[in-house]
Structure formats: C-alpha cells, structure tokens
Design an enzyme around this catalytic site. Structure first.
Site, PDB file in Angstrom:
ATOM      1  N   ASP A 254      25.058   6.136  -8.204  1.00 54.25           N
ATOM      2  CA  ASP A 254      24.813   7.544  -7.892  1.00 54.25           C
ATOM      3  C   ASP A 254      26.069   8.360  -8.161  1.00 54.25           C
ATOM      4  O   ASP A 254      27.154   7.829  -8.237  1.00 54.25           O
ATOM      5  CB  ASP A 254      24.541   7.678  -6.386  1.00 54.25           C
ATOM      6  CG  ASP A 254      23.170   7.196  -6.032  1.00 54.25           C
ATOM      7  OD1 ASP A 254      22.377   6.977  -6.940  1.00 54.25           O
ATOM      8  OD2 ASP A 254      22.916   7.040  -4.822  1.00 54.25           O
ATOM      9  N   LYS A 276      20.591  12.778 -10.951  1.00 48.85           N
ATOM     10  CA  LYS A 276      19.595  13.695 -11.511  1.00 48.85           C
ATOM     11  C   LYS A 276      20.145  14.383 -12.761  1.00 48.85           C
ATOM     12  O   LYS A 276      21.305  14.790 -12.790  1.00 48.85           O
ATOM     13  CB  LYS A 276      19.241  14.737 -10.452  1.00 48.85           C
ATOM     14  CG  LYS A 276      17.927  15.412 -10.714  1.00 48.85           C
ATOM     15  CD  LYS A 276      17.491  16.205  -9.509  1.00 48.85           C
ATOM     16  CE  LYS A 276      18.087  17.552  -9.577  1.00 48.85           C
ATOM     17  NZ  LYS A 276      17.471  18.686  -9.089  1.00 48.85           N
ATOM     18  N   MET A 390      22.697  16.059   4.495  1.00 48.60           N
ATOM     19  CA  MET A 390      22.178  17.070   3.554  1.00 48.60           C
ATOM     20  C   MET A 390      21.942  18.407   4.237  1.00 48.60           C
ATOM     21  O   MET A 390      20.926  19.065   4.016  1.00 48.60           O
ATOM     22  CB  MET A 390      20.885  16.559   2.899  1.00 48.60           C
ATOM     23  CG  MET A 390      21.147  15.329   2.066  1.00 48.60           C
ATOM     24  SD  MET A 390      19.665  14.555   1.430  1.00 48.60           S
ATOM     25  CE  MET A 390      19.128  13.562   2.797  1.00 48.60           C
TER      26      MET A 390
END
Ligand code: SAH
Length: 487
Positions: A254, A276, A390
């Site tokens: 990641d 992403k 988050m």
C-alpha cells in the site's frame, strides 16, 4: 571531493588461484599479506632487498618466487594485483604510481590515499566470508565491527557452508528450479540442521539434510501472506514479517507502507505499489489487487501483501483473504501494530488508563459510501476511549455528531499525524476546538483521532518527537489540573 562526500568503495571477491600477485617488501607486514594471498591460492612473486626468515623459507620451498632486490615497473606486467608493503614511503609511492599507470589494482599498506584497492577486515567461516571496510575512514570502527561479528557467528557457519558445497550437485539435480531450491535452503536453515552443527554433529546434520532433500517437492506451490507492516517505523515490524519480506518473490504494498520498511525486503523481490490509481474507484483497485495476488500465487510465487498497520483493522485484509481462499491458495496472516495502538504509544496516551477508561473502541469515521453509521449515543458515553481511523476529511462533522449526542464539549481529544515516524505531530485540545486547531496547523492524512479523558495525558506523558501542540483552553485546563494535583 571531501572524504565524507566520496562514494563508498565497491566490494568485490576475486579468484586469485594461480594468478600472479606482486608483493613489494620483505618484512613482517609483507609476510602477513603473503600468507593471506597464499591462502587464496595466489601465485605470489616478491621484490625486496632482504627477506624475513619466514619469507625466506617460502622462497626456498618454492611456494613463492623472489624476483629480485629492486622494484621495476615491468615486474607489474604479469601481475593481476600489486601490494606495496615496504616501510619506505617513496618506494610505496613509486609502486603505486607505476601500478596506476599500468591499470593494475594496487594496495598500499597503511596508505588509503595511494591505494586503488584495499584489503578489508574480514570474518571467515570456511568458505563463508564477511568483509568489512570503512573505506579508510575509520579502520578502528571496521575492526570493532569485526570483533562483534566474530562473536556472533560461531564455527558452525563454516561447517554449514561446507555441507552445502558437499551436496550442491545433488540439490541441483533433485531441484532444478531456482524457486524450489530457495525454499529448500530456507527449510534447511530454519530447521534443526544449524543446531546439529553447532553441537558438532556433522553426521546428524548431513543425515537430516539428505532426508529433507528427498522429501522436498520438485515443483513449488505459490502462497500469499497478508502481512501487517505496522505504522511506519521499521522497528515496529514483527520478526515474522521481516522473515517473509526476506523470502518474498513479490511484494504488493500500500501507499501507507514506509520506504524504510520496504528497504528491509529481499533485494530482488518485485515491489509493486498497488494503491488506488488516478480515476480508479476503490472497488476496482481491490479487484485488481485480488487478481494480481491470485495470478502470482498460481504461478508458484511467494507473495507478500504488505499493508499499513494490521491487515484486519480497516485494511480490507478480510476481503483479500476471502478472495484467496475462494481460489484455494495457501495463505497466512501476520498481524501488525495497528495505528491506534502505535499512535497512542508514540504520543504518550495510555489507551485504557484505569483512572479514565475501561473500554477502547476502534472506529472508522468514513466508509466507502460516506459517513460511517454509528450508535452515536453509545459513543458519547463517558469512561471509554474512542480511536477513529480515516477521520481527517470529516473531522468537524464527527465532532458535531458526538457533541449533539451528549458528549461534553470539553472532552479531551488528540490527533496524531504520521504516528511513529520522525515527522510525527500531536495535537491536543477539547474536542469542540480540535477541528479548528487541526485546520490552523494544516494536519493531513494519515492521522488518527483519539477521544476520551486519556487524550489529555499526552501533554504530560509525551516522550517521542516534539511536544504536543495544544489549544489555549487545553493549556489552561492542564495547568488547573496540575494545580489541583499539587494541592
Ligand atoms: N490497517 C491500518 C489502517 C488503514 S486505514 C492499521 O491497522 O493501522 C488508514 C488510516 O489509518 C489512516 O487514515 C489513519 O487514520 C490511520 N493511520 C495509519 N497509519 C497511521 C500513522 N502512521 N499515523 C496516524 N494514523 C495512521
């Protein structure tokens, strides 16, 4: 170029068997170099007006050749390597100059400036060698390191290397594919063979290794390890994670995984950042990661799926494990230190300090569809610590929800940005004021939010990096409580 800025020397092990090495000098220092060169099978030729008895003896038995009294540049023509070991600096310099002019590597004893090649400090265990160099900058340090390594590696390492040499051909025949061979060696190294050799039981070790070889599968099954990389500080990796990183053929990591952690992985492992991509949604990213893991594992590779923190805490590790199991792939999961635990430790926030909290909740502030659904009234109850992952994007909304459901505005809260990393920042304020403080200091992801009485302890218990940034009212409540405690 200043010595500090000079690039490091290039390490190289060379085969000197039957290759001419010219040694200029006939004293004790030259004698030591000659002995080391002979041990590597070199064809040593000596130039010196007078020879030590030990060198004299080697000449008389024909083990080395005495070319004459005086150095002449032509003597270099047949040599691969030159060692200048006289106690006359002008002779050493003349040898070095002549060697450089003829593009011969030259080692000049005790003169790193004149030398183009240096003989390292070394630790030797049979065919296994560790060479240490400080590039001439700090020979004492190299020597110190050598002493430590001497203590650390006992003689059984030499016996192990010897055993590998003995069975090398059989291993190659039985396991022609490199990945299968690598697995086999790994199995030997982590099994009882090294311990048997440490006990001096060479026969037992050979027997065990042979049995392992017979049982070794010729093909290789790929597998995937979902590995937690912790919050970023490489010291917080587990030993198991480190071991898998060193055995991996491919590492899918990641964005959150730090460069320092990746630097510890096997050098020739493929490293693929699978975060992403621009314009790609989370589910497409996840599908791509699943497909990649499955494809690599089915091709027989050892895959490490390396994830920030812990793979099963807000990391989609669960979905990855499900996808792998659906394809019948061998899996293992290695837990990592999750951000809440790491950030709390590095900010000096005891998550369940018994004076303040008897429960800890790990929560996410956002989900893929936006704000997370929580039982806000339950979260607003006192006596617990809330750790929100988050939370940066929706920080003000999160505060409003909790305050609307009855959490006192003065409840202490802490934001930890880049927890455990050198650039860590900690902000402490009453929850009502935290979003404003965060904005004033431009806090960015990754950041973890801790809400509850324990958050205030960061102002007195912090120990890592810079002291926490506090709001004016937080400073004032701390000094009040300090006064109360003093009274
Ligand atoms: N699996 C991870 C969490 C992934 S979700 C774990 O167990 O830690 C990503 C969130 O984790 C970030 O938005 C942030 O809230 C938190 N986080 C991860 N690393 C962090 C760090 N070094 N400092 C602060 N927060 C971190």
């Amino acid at each position: 170029m200043s010595p500090a800025a000079a690039p490091p020397l290039f390490p190289l092990f060379v085969d000197l068997r039957q290759r001419r090495v010219l040694v200029v000098g006939g004293g004790a220092v030259a004698g030591r170099k000659v002995a080391a060169l002979l041990a590597s099978g070199a064809d040593v030729a000596l130039v010196a007006p007078g020879l030590d008895p030990a060198l004299e003896a080697l000449v008389s038995t024909g083990e080395i050749t005495h070319l004459g009294d005086a150095f002449q540049p032509e003597q270099l023509d047949a040599a691969w390597l030159v060692v200048a070991a006289t106690d006359a600096p002008e002779v050493n310099r003349a040898v070095a100059d002549a060697a450089l002019a003829r593009q011969r590597w030259v080692n000049v004893v005790d003169d790193a400036q004149l030398a183009s090649a240096q003989l390292p400090a070394r630790v030797q265990r049979g065919p296994l060698q560790i060479a240490i160099s400080s590039g001439g900058a700090a020979p004492m340090l190299a020597r110190h390191l050598r002493e430590r390594l001497e203590l650390q590696f006992d003689d059984s390492f030499g016996a192990l290397a010897q055993l590998f040499i003995e069975v090398r051909d059989r291993i190659r025949t039985r396991l022609p594919e490199l990945p299968a061979r690598r697995d086999f060696f790994q199995q030997v190294l982590s099994g009882p063979v090294p311990a048997l050799l440490r006990r001096g039981d060479a026969d037992g070790a050979r027997h065990h290794l042979t049995a392992l070889l017979q049982a070794a599968p010729a093909g290789r099954r790929g597998r995937v390890a979902l590995v937690g990389a912790g919050p970023g500080d490489p010291g917080l990796l587990t030993l198991r994670a480190l071991r898998l990183l060193n055995e991996a053929d491919v590492i899918l990591h990641d964005r959150l995984v730090s460069a320092e952690v990746l630097a510890l992985a096997r050098r020739d492992a493929d490293r693929l950042a699978v975060g992403k991509r621009v314009g790609e949604d989370h589910d497409a990213t996840q599908r791509r990661i699943h497909a990649l893991m499955v494809e690599r594992a089915l091709a027989g590779q050892r895959v490490v799926r390396l994830k920030g923190g812990d793979p099963f805490v807000f990391g989609r590790g669960g979905e990855e494990l499900q996808a792998l199991r659906a394809h019948g792939i061998d899996c293992e999961v290695v837990p990592g230190i999750t951000a809440a635990v790491a950030c709390a430790a590095y900010a000096g926030i005891p998550l369940t300090h018994r004076d303040h909290a008897c429960a800890l909740q790990l929560l996410t502030a956002s989900t893929r569809s936006g704000e997370a659904e929580h039982d806000w009234r339950a979260l607003a109850r006192s006596g617990q610590t809330l750790a929100f992952y988050m939370g940066m994007a929706g920080l003000s909304r999160l505060r409003d929800r909790l305050l609307d459901h009855g959490l006192p505005a003065s409840t202490p809260a802490a934001l930890i940005e880049n927890g455990s990393l050198p650039q860590q920042r900690v902000l402490v304020a009453p929850l009502s004021e935290l979003p404003q403080l965060a904005q004033a200091h431009a806090v960015q992801a990754p950041a973890l939010l801790i809400i509850g009485e324990v958050a205030a302890l960061a102002t007195s218990l912090h120990w890592f990096g810079k002291p926490p940034i506090t709001s004016a009212s937080q400073r004032c409540c701390n000094s009040n409580s300090d006064l109360a405690r003093a009274a």
